[in-house]
Design a protein around this motif. Sequence first.
Motif, PDB file in Angstrom:
ATOM      1  N   ARG A   1     -11.421-166.009 -23.994  1.00 42.78           N
ATOM      2  CA  ARG A   1     -10.594-166.055 -22.776  1.00 42.78           C
ATOM      3  C   ARG A   1     -10.834-167.430 -22.157  1.00 42.78           C
ATOM      4  NH1 ARG A   1     -12.224-165.216 -16.832  1.00 42.78           N
ATOM      5  NH2 ARG A   1     -12.935-167.255 -17.524  1.00 42.78           N
TER       6      ARG A   1
ATOM      7  N   ASN B   1     -15.588-160.008 -21.047  1.00 43.65           N
ATOM      8  CA  ASN B   1     -14.616-160.104 -22.133  1.00 43.65           C
ATOM      9  C   ASN B   1     -15.013-159.089 -23.208  1.00 43.65           C
ATOM     10  OD1 ASN B   1     -12.809-160.751 -24.090  1.00 43.65           O
ATOM     11  ND2 ASN B   1     -13.532-162.853 -24.411  1.00 43.65           N
TER      12      ASN B   1
ATOM     13  N   THR C   1      -4.383-162.390 -19.114  1.00 42.86           N
ATOM     14  CA  THR C   1      -5.670-161.793 -18.775  1.00 42.86           C
ATOM     15  C   THR C   1      -5.480-160.358 -18.291  1.00 42.86           C
ATOM     16  OG1 THR C   1      -5.674-162.550 -16.477  1.00 42.86           O
ATOM     17  CG2 THR C   1      -6.651-164.021 -18.131  1.00 42.86           C
TER      18      THR C   1
END
Length: 262
Positions: free
Chosen positions: A216, A210, A137
């Motif tokens: 994600r 995102n 991430t």
Amino acid sequence: MTPEVAQEKREQMLRDGYCVIPDILSPEFLQELRRESDHLNDTMEHHPDTKYQGTHLGIRFEDNATMKRLAEWQPSRQAVEEMQFGDFNHVGSLIVLTKEPFAPALYWHQDWMRWNDPLSCTPWPQTIFLSYYLEDTSVENGCLKVIPGTHLKRIPLHDQLVTAHEQGARFIEDDHPLMFSDHPDQVDVESKAGSLVLADARVLHAAYKNQTDRRRNLLLLWHNRPETVPDYWEDEIPQMVQDRDPQAAYPGTRIPGQYLLA
Ligand SMILES: O=C(O)CCC(=O)C(=O)O
Ligand SMILES: [Fe+2]
């Protein structure tokens, strides 16, 4: 983890309200979790009200062998025990919080729902989440951000927020100037796929949008411990915690009241 690292992680949880433990999931298991999360996201109805949080699928371990394996994953159990958090137990289910491609940010919030209860001011965590991000991430794909220390200390933002989730914030506009703001004390929690991210339910946190064309994926497991003083605790116990009546009824609320001190 070495005992020194485990102690450092516990101290960070107590001081900052979160920590990250790398290299917890094996590459094979990560792959299986991605496959299973894709399958669930592709076949189950997404929660109608949670566009800021993500797809928000509740999965019971008794219904899903892969997710049950995650709940019982030995390296996680071991890490948690090494931190002396071995008395935390999962709640029988997890939440799939996938941000779809180009999904919006998650607003600032905290997840503690017992602010009428003096247990709110324990200097140790009572409710935590174990989060597994299945991809690396970053700010670009919607990583977590936190404001360290806000699980124990009131800041002005606490009193300006729209109350979290079903109590209001799910229904705000996506350009809300405060709920999606940057805060000078925020820390971006960029994590590697396969890391374990732990946080205290009381800490203020949010997630970026995102901005990529890939999912994600996040699997989030709530954990609670008994309403007792942890074995590792050697400092003073706040008077309000000592005087707490364990028999009393404390109506649930997400709004921090008198037990969140300035
Ligand atoms: O998306 C994230 O990184 C955090 C999710 C979260 O905090 C929540 O849904 O309450
Ligand atoms: Fe949250």
